[in-house]
Each structure stands twice: as C-alpha cells, then as structure tokens.
Motif scaffolding. Structure first.
Motif, PDB file in Angstrom:
ATOM      1  N   ARG A   1      45.983  67.645  68.596  1.00  9.87           N
ATOM      2  CA  ARG A   1      44.957  66.980  69.412  1.00  9.87           C
ATOM      3  C   ARG A   1      45.017  67.438  70.870  1.00  9.87           C
ATOM      4  NH1 ARG A   1      46.513  61.744  66.710  1.00  9.87           N
ATOM      5  NH2 ARG A   1      47.572  61.346  68.677  1.00  9.87           N
ATOM      6  N   GLY A   2      45.948  68.354  71.188  1.00  7.66           N
ATOM      7  CA  GLY A   2      46.044  68.874  72.542  1.00  7.66           C
ATOM      8  C   GLY A   2      46.768  67.956  73.509  1.00  7.66           C
ATOM      9  N   GLN A   3      47.469  66.933  73.014  1.00  8.62           N
ATOM     10  CA  GLN A   3      48.172  65.994  73.884  1.00  8.62           C
ATOM     11  C   GLN A   3      49.551  66.511  74.304  1.00  8.62           C
ATOM     12  OE1 GLN A   3      48.126  62.540  71.372  1.00  8.62           O
ATOM     13  NE2 GLN A   3      46.102  61.881  72.111  1.00  8.62           N
ATOM     14  N   VAL A   4      50.018  67.554  73.647  1.00  3.21           N
ATOM     15  CA  VAL A   4      51.311  68.165  73.995  1.00  3.21           C
ATOM     16  C   VAL A   4      51.041  69.644  74.273  1.00  3.21           C
ATOM     17  CG1 VAL A   4      53.645  68.696  73.195  1.00  3.21           C
ATOM     18  CG2 VAL A   4      52.542  66.563  72.484  1.00  3.21           C
ATOM     19  N   PRO A   5      51.234  70.078  75.520  1.00  4.73           N
ATOM     20  CA  PRO A   5      50.972  71.489  75.820  1.00  4.73           C
ATOM     21  C   PRO A   5      52.023  72.394  75.176  1.00  4.73           C
ATOM     22  CG  PRO A   5      51.874  70.371  77.751  1.00  4.73           C
ATOM     23  CD  PRO A   5      51.685  69.326  76.690  1.00  4.73           C
ATOM     24  N   MET A   6      51.544  73.354  74.419  1.00  2.00           N
ATOM     25  CA  MET A   6      52.415  74.324  73.748  1.00  2.00           C
ATOM     26  C   MET A   6      51.715  75.662  73.666  1.00  2.00           C
ATOM     27  SD  MET A   6      53.986  72.450  70.407  1.00  2.00           S
ATOM     28  CE  MET A   6      55.660  71.906  70.503  1.00  2.00           C
ATOM     29  N   THR A   7      52.515  76.716  73.644  1.00  2.00           N
ATOM     30  CA  THR A   7      51.951  78.037  73.398  1.00  2.00           C
ATOM     31  C   THR A   7      51.654  78.164  71.896  1.00  2.00           C
ATOM     32  OG1 THR A   7      54.104  79.056  72.984  1.00  2.00           O
ATOM     33  CG2 THR A   7      53.327  79.029  75.286  1.00  2.00           C
ATOM     34  N   GLU A   8      50.906  79.161  71.541  1.00  2.00           N
ATOM     35  CA  GLU A   8      50.614  79.403  70.120  1.00  2.00           C
ATOM     36  C   GLU A   8      51.910  79.635  69.345  1.00  2.00           C
ATOM     37  OE1 GLU A   8      48.316  79.555  66.755  1.00  2.00           O
ATOM     38  OE2 GLU A   8      47.739  78.951  68.774  1.00  2.00           O
ATOM     39  N   PHE A   9      52.831  80.377  69.952  1.00  2.00           N
ATOM     40  CA  PHE A   9      54.137  80.603  69.333  1.00  2.00           C
ATOM     41  C   PHE A   9      54.834  79.272  69.051  1.00  2.00           C
ATOM     42  CE2 PHE A   9      58.661  80.549  70.539  1.00  2.00           C
ATOM     43  CZ  PHE A   9      59.196  81.150  69.407  1.00  2.00           C
TER      44      PHE A   9
ATOM     45  N   LEU B   1      64.481  74.157  67.916  1.00  2.00           N
ATOM     46  CA  LEU B   1      65.326  74.395  69.082  1.00  2.00           C
ATOM     47  C   LEU B   1      65.139  75.778  69.692  1.00  2.00           C
ATOM     48  CD1 LEU B   1      68.617  72.671  67.859  1.00  2.00           C
ATOM     49  CD2 LEU B   1      66.870  71.760  69.419  1.00  2.00           C
ATOM     50  N   SER B   2      64.753  76.756  68.876  1.00  2.00           N
ATOM     51  CA  SER B   2      64.582  78.108  69.428  1.00  2.00           C
ATOM     52  C   SER B   2      63.255  78.276  70.168  1.00  2.00           C
ATOM     53  CB  SER B   2      64.694  79.156  68.320  1.00  2.00           C
ATOM     54  OG  SER B   2      63.573  79.107  67.461  1.00  2.00           O
ATOM     55  N   SER B   3      62.422  77.240  70.138  1.00  2.00           N
ATOM     56  CA  SER B   3      61.131  77.348  70.817  1.00  2.00           C
ATOM     57  C   SER B   3      60.957  76.282  71.906  1.00  2.00           C
ATOM     58  CB  SER B   3      59.990  77.241  69.796  1.00  2.00           C
ATOM     59  OG  SER B   3      59.997  75.974  69.160  1.00  2.00           O
ATOM     60  N   LEU B   4      62.040  75.608  72.279  1.00  2.00           N
ATOM     61  CA  LEU B   4      61.962  74.574  73.314  1.00  2.00           C
ATOM     62  C   LEU B   4      61.705  75.171  74.686  1.00  2.00           C
ATOM     63  CD1 LEU B   4      64.845  72.068  72.495  1.00  2.00           C
ATOM     64  CD2 LEU B   4      62.399  71.715  72.242  1.00  2.00           C
ATOM     65  N   GLY B   5      60.995  74.410  75.512  1.00  2.00           N
ATOM     66  CA  GLY B   5      60.755  74.810  76.891  1.00  2.00           C
ATOM     67  C   GLY B   5      59.277  74.884  77.202  1.00  2.00           C
TER      68      GLY B   5
END
Length: 138
Positions: A36-44, A100-104
C-alpha cells in the motif's frame, strides 16, 4: 481408522513450529503495508521481503509434514533430529537471511547476512535428504 501419534521429539518440534506461524502472520500484515506504499522500500527490498515471507510459510508447512514422516522412519539420534529440524531450521534461516540482508534505507543489494539464506539451504538439503533416505530404508 488408525490413530496418529507423534513421538515426543516430533510433538515438541511441531508445537514450537506452530507458534512461529504468528510471526509469519505479522510478516503478511507488514507486507500489506508495503504494497500500500506505507513503508518506503526499494524494489530490491520488496522482492526480498516477499521472498522471506514466502519461504517462511512454505517451509514451515513442509516442516510440519516432515515431522509426521520422520516418525515413520527408524532414524534416531542426530539423524533423527536432522530429519525433524532440518526443514524448520531452514524456514527460520532462509527467511531471516532475506529480511536481515536487506535492512536499511535505500538498499539495492544484500549485505553479508545473505549467508543465512545459504545456511538455510544447507539445512533444508540435509533435512530432506536424511528424511528421504530414512523413509526409503525404513
């Protein structure tokens, strides 16, 4: 109709594994916020979040099936435990590796914790091969 009974070891692992489903549910709720776009994330990061959630759900289900099958073998000791814990451990390790490898913020590639995915793959292979051979020779 025959009664299904689990060994004490399988019963313990099944109980603990079933309790992990609450964390998978939380992950599903979190993914609804992501889409829903409420958490900003990259496609990765979105892809890794989906992969972590999917691996957890599928492998926990497979792990529960493996417990029943493990009790149909003559496997004892370390091999019995590997047959029972290999798949549930893989569920935890692989999903943790994806998450964990995609946190940040603004992350576009995995960090070193991606190694958990490969440890999970080893655990999965060890568990299913041990259980498969145990069933073939039972």
């Amino acid at each position: 109709m025959p009664e299904l009974s689990l060994s004490a070891a399988s019963q313990y692992v099944a109980g603990a594994t079933l309790l992990t489903i609450v964390t998978i549910e939380f992950g599903g709720w979190f993914l609804t916020k992501v889409v829903r776009g409420q958490v900003p994330m990259t496609e990765f990061q979105r892809n890794f979040a989906r992969a972590g959630h999917a691996h957890a759900g599928v492998l926990v289900t497979l792990g529960l099936v493996c417990l029943v099958l493990a009790d149909a073998t003559a496997l004892t000791g370390a091999l019995g435990w590997l047959a029972r814990l290999g798949v549930p451990a893989a569920a935890a390790l692989m999903s943790a590796g994806f998450f964990l490898s995609s946190l940040g913020r603004d992350v576009h590639r995995p960090n070193r914790l991606i190694a958990l995915v490969w440890l999970g793959a080893l655990s999965l292979a060890g568990g299913v091969v041990t259980l498969g051979v145990g069933l073939l020779v039972a």
